[in-house]
Design a protein around this motif. Structure first.
Motif, PDB file in Angstrom:
ATOM      1  N   PRO A 188       8.134  -2.206  17.698  1.00 41.55           N
ATOM      2  CA  PRO A 188       6.958  -2.744  16.588  1.00 41.55           C
ATOM      3  C   PRO A 188       6.159  -3.684  17.572  1.00 41.55           C
ATOM      4  CG  PRO A 188       9.006  -3.484  16.038  1.00 41.55           C
ATOM      5  CD  PRO A 188       9.431  -2.475  17.211  1.00 41.55           C
ATOM      6  N   ASP A 189       6.691  -4.381  18.694  1.00 37.36           N
ATOM      7  CA  ASP A 189       5.622  -5.153  19.526  1.00 37.36           C
ATOM      8  C   ASP A 189       4.475  -4.273  20.271  1.00 37.36           C
ATOM      9  OD1 ASP A 189       6.887  -7.045  18.818  1.00 37.36           O
ATOM     10  OD2 ASP A 189       8.225  -7.088  20.784  1.00 37.36           O
ATOM     11  N   ARG A 190       4.861  -2.832  20.407  1.00 37.96           N
ATOM     12  CA  ARG A 190       3.848  -2.090  21.106  1.00 37.96           C
ATOM     13  C   ARG A 190       3.037  -1.582  20.027  1.00 37.96           C
ATOM     14  NH1 ARG A 190       4.457   2.638  23.483  1.00 37.96           N
ATOM     15  NH2 ARG A 190       6.344   3.172  22.497  1.00 37.96           N
ATOM     16  N   GLY A 191       3.119  -1.460  18.542  1.00 38.79           N
ATOM     17  CA  GLY A 191       2.474  -0.771  17.691  1.00 38.79           C
ATOM     18  C   GLY A 191       3.307  -0.688  16.465  1.00 38.79           C
ATOM     19  N   PRO A 192       2.610  -0.220  15.235  1.00 35.49           N
ATOM     20  CA  PRO A 192       3.464  -0.110  14.020  1.00 35.49           C
ATOM     21  C   PRO A 192       4.487   1.298  13.991  1.00 35.49           C
ATOM     22  CG  PRO A 192       1.133   0.055  13.507  1.00 35.49           C
ATOM     23  CD  PRO A 192       1.085  -0.145  15.077  1.00 35.49           C
ATOM     24  N   SER A 193       3.978   2.079  14.760  1.00 35.15           N
ATOM     25  CA  SER A 193       4.866   3.212  14.760  1.00 35.15           C
ATOM     26  C   SER A 193       5.352   3.576  16.249  1.00 35.15           C
ATOM     27  CB  SER A 193       3.998   4.652  14.348  1.00 35.15           C
ATOM     28  OG  SER A 193       2.763   4.794  15.177  1.00 35.15           O
ATOM     29  N   ALA A 194       5.275   2.605  17.315  1.00 34.36           N
ATOM     30  CA  ALA A 194       5.801   2.960  18.433  1.00 34.36           C
ATOM     31  C   ALA A 194       7.516   2.785  18.512  1.00 34.36           C
ATOM     32  CB  ALA A 194       5.299   1.691  19.460  1.00 34.36           C
ATOM     33  N   ALA A 195       7.929   3.957  19.396  1.00 43.13           N
ATOM     34  CA  ALA A 195       9.256   4.093  19.555  1.00 43.13           C
ATOM     35  C   ALA A 195       9.534   4.520  20.875  1.00 43.13           C
ATOM     36  CB  ALA A 195       9.972   4.885  18.581  1.00 43.13           C
ATOM     37  N   ARG A 196      10.668   4.578  21.605  1.00 42.15           N
ATOM     38  CA  ARG A 196      11.053   4.922  22.668  1.00 42.15           C
ATOM     39  C   ARG A 196      12.566   5.510  22.561  1.00 42.15           C
ATOM     40  NH1 ARG A 196      14.157   1.969  26.501  1.00 42.15           N
ATOM     41  NH2 ARG A 196      14.289   0.014  25.808  1.00 42.15           N
ATOM     42  N   VAL A 197      12.872   6.597  23.493  1.00 36.20           N
ATOM     43  CA  VAL A 197      14.122   7.162  23.649  1.00 36.20           C
ATOM     44  C   VAL A 197      14.801   6.201  24.853  1.00 36.20           C
ATOM     45  CG1 VAL A 197      15.480   9.030  24.291  1.00 36.20           C
ATOM     46  CG2 VAL A 197      13.566   9.713  23.025  1.00 36.20           C
ATOM     47  N   LEU A 198      15.912   5.707  24.534  1.00 33.01           N
ATOM     48  CA  LEU A 198      16.410   4.819  25.515  1.00 33.01           C
ATOM     49  C   LEU A 198      17.002   5.530  26.426  1.00 33.01           C
ATOM     50  CD1 LEU A 198      18.592   2.657  23.050  1.00 33.01           C
ATOM     51  CD2 LEU A 198      16.155   2.287  23.918  1.00 33.01           C
TER      52      LEU A 198
END
Length: 129
Positions: A103-113
């Motif tokens: 969420p620090d990158r944007g409201p829908s930001a996510a990443r595969v670990l």
């Protein structure tokens, strides 16, 4: 010499997105019962595959919460058969976070670990008729 049971090592894995509606605590934390519910689902599939019946997850002899589960995670739950009795099966259950919201990158930001995070380990007993 007795041959090992070919059902030993049977493994079932499910992946599920953790919805924000399940966040109960600050930092979008999700309660531990969420992971235990996923273990119930993979245990049910183990019983269906092995025995043609949904069976019953009778209990846990060990549960260890090792890290946080957060809303926005993609959680992978796995059950592996480690012991087979006449009517019971012992399962080694593991929950891992494979993707996480950012969420620090944007409201829908996510990443595969890069490496999944093991967040829950348990030993469960599954009973079948």
């Amino acid at each position: 010499m007795t041959e090992p049971d070919p059902r030993l090592g049977l493994t079932v894995t499910h992946r599920r997105y953790v919805p924000y509606a399940h966040a109960h605590y600050g930092g979008s934390l999700v309660d531990g019962a969420y992971s235990l519910g996923l273990f119930g689902d993979v245990a049910t599939e183990v019983a269906i595959v092995m025995d043609g019946d949904e069976g019953l997850l009778a209990g846990y002899s060990e549960v260890r919460f090792l890290g946080p589960v957060r809303a926005g995670d993609v959680l992978e739950a796995t059950a592996e058969v480690v012991r087979v009795g006449r009517r019971s099966r012992e399962l080694r259950c593991t929950a891992r976070v494979v993707a996480r919201a950012e969420p620090d990158r944007g409201p829908s930001a996510a990443r595969v670990l890069d490496e999944p995070l093991t967040v829950v380990e348990a030993v469960a007993t599954l009973v079948v008729p």
